[in-house]
Scaffold this active site. Structure first.
Site, PDB file in Angstrom:
ATOM      1  CB  THR A   8      25.792  55.603 -13.244  1.00 58.78           C
ATOM      2  OG1 THR A   8      24.806  54.579 -13.344  1.00 58.78           O
ATOM      3  CG2 THR A   8      26.217  55.985 -14.661  1.00 58.78           C
ATOM      4  CG  ASP A   9      24.506  50.585 -11.675  1.00 59.18           C
ATOM      5  OD1 ASP A   9      24.031  51.594 -12.234  1.00 59.18           O
ATOM      6  OD2 ASP A   9      23.787  49.744 -11.082  1.00 59.18           O
ATOM      7  CD  GLU A  10      21.553  53.557 -15.634  1.00 59.02           C
ATOM      8  OE1 GLU A  10      21.281  53.731 -16.825  1.00 59.02           O
ATOM      9  OE2 GLU A  10      20.833  53.956 -14.711  1.00 59.02           O
ATOM     10  CE1 TYR A  20      23.157  59.537 -16.693  1.00 62.85           C
ATOM     11  CE2 TYR A  20      22.592  57.217 -16.420  1.00 62.85           C
ATOM     12  CZ  TYR A  20      23.078  58.402 -15.899  1.00 62.85           C
ATOM     13  OH  TYR A  20      23.500  58.458 -14.591  1.00 62.85           O
ATOM     14  CE  LYS A  28      27.496  60.015 -14.875  1.00 62.02           C
ATOM     15  NZ  LYS A  28      27.682  61.295 -14.114  1.00 62.02           N
TER      16      LYS A  28
END
Ligand code: NAD
Ligand code: TYD
Length: 340
Positions: free
Chosen positions: A125-127, A152, A156
């Site tokens: 994810t970009d997060e 989260y 990741k």
């Protein structure tokens, strides 16, 4: 010879869209879909698909033996979608995020090595790259540092590191994709867009965090899935690819678009206490995926949002089954108010 792929988390939102897309577009591909069916996994997401080329196995990616039993000896790839995926839940309790997202990824990498799987695709994810300044020309690129801000995102990012280590240490062929916020049919209604659609349909308040001006970069789920397939087919080993469709929106604009499409009043909007550590802005530069993978998102925001709203309107029982179960307790705990 038909090609076999092992998809984890394929009963969730994006995983099930990926399974559908592959079965439609790749007639020579067979899928083993391995999913623990947590609160976010739903067998209904797989209704109507071609059972002849799809085998579902219920199992946990942290369970080494079960993974090895389910993983075909001649699998060409593992696509790892399985994850705990909701930021708010990770703020409340991080344990399950670290277990599934990190340990689970390691177990899958070990299994890939043991069974000689050709390629490992990690859906990230970009997060993992943290947050961007609000008013700026800054974008996330593949060179952006990993600076996760939520439990989260940290889990990741850690998963990306174990993927990297498996490649550097053991020579596993890996590709990582980093995508922005997905929307589309079958997204669990804890996430912004389906939550707001469901609340608006039921004339319940729409809880907008903080000032509503946080920016997310939205992509239609099928476009994301096409990007993952392209990374599997054409991505260079060890590389990461950012996937996005250059569609930045403030949350408040997303919410008012939903209300307008449903003909509901803006007075349903309720500003609530901000999320802890709330990332201000995500924005993806997908140039590398466009140039190296030929990645081209196809869905416009207007058509995608309309298709998504229509799906939720036409599948009220899918949403209401969720909203009448354990989700009610989640909602009460998270928002301090009960659903009607
Ligand atoms: P989701 O929460 O809808 O689905 C997750 C699926 O994984 C569920 O079917 C669940 O049952 C399964 N799962 C969870 N823990 C498991 C375990 N221990 N073993 C086996 N299966 C397990 O999530 P999603 O939105 O479809 O996201 C899928 C992947 O895409 C995740 O890895 C997520 O980090 C990534 N991603 C999501 C977005 C987004 O906007 N939703 C954006 C970029 C990347
Ligand atoms: P979300 O769908 O949880 O995705 P992510 O946190 O991974 O970006 O949230 C998208 C944006 O919407 C995020 O800025 C938080 C905000 N949001 C609200 O304002 N209210 C809500 O009830 C939810 C779930 C999210």
């Amino acid at each position: 010879m038909p090609k076999k792929i092992f998809v984890t988390g394929g009963a969730g939102f994006i995983g099930s869209a990926f399974v559908r897309l592959v079965l439609e577009r790749e007639p020579d591909t067979q899928i083993v879909n391995y999913d623990a069916l947590t609160y976010a996994g739903n067998p209904k997401n797989l209704e109507g698909i071609d059972a002849a080329r799809h085998a579902f196995v219920k199992g946990d990616i942290c369970d080494r033996k079960a993974v090895l039993d389910a993983l075909p000896n001649d699998a060409d790839a593992i696509f790892n979608f399985a994850a705990e995926s909701h930021v708010d839940r990770s703020i409340y309790s991080a344990d399950e995020f670290l277990r599934t997202n990190i340990i689970g990824t390691q177990v899958l990498l070990d299994a890939a090595r043991e069974k000689g799987v050709r390629r490992f695709v990690q859906v990230s994810t970009d997060e993992v790259m943290g947050t961007l300044p609000e008013e700026s020309d800054a974008f996330f690129t593949e060179a952006s540092p990993l600076q996760p801000n939520s439990p989260y995102a940290a889990s990741k990012a850690a998963a990306e590191f174990v993927v990297r280590a498996a490649r550097e240490t053991h020579g596993v062929d890996t590709v990582v994709t980093r995508c922005g916020n997905n929307y589309g049919p079958r997204q669990f209604p804890e996430k912004l867009i389906p939550l707001m659609i469901a609340n608006a349909v039921n004339d319940e308040p729409l809880p907008v965090y903080g000032d509503g001006k946080n920016v997310r970069d939205w992509i239609y789920v099928d476009d994301h899935c096409r990007g993952i397939w392209a990374a599997y087919e054409r991505g260079a080993s060890g590389e990461a690819y950012n996937l996005g469709s250059r569609n930045e929106r403030q949350n408040i604009d997303v919410v008012t678009s939903i209300l307008d499409a449903l003909g509901k009043p803006h007075s349903l909007i309720k500003y609530v206490t901000d999320r802890l550590g709330h990332d201000r802005r995500y924005a993806i530069d997908a140039t590398k995926a466009e140039q190296e993978l030929g990645f081209r998102p196809e869905m416009s925001w207007e058509n995608g949002l309309r298709a998504t709203i229509d799906w939720y309107l036409n599948n009220r029982e899918w949403v209401e089954e969720i909203r009448s179960g354990e989700y009610r307790n989640y909602y009460q705990k998270m928002y301090g108010s009960s659903l009607g």
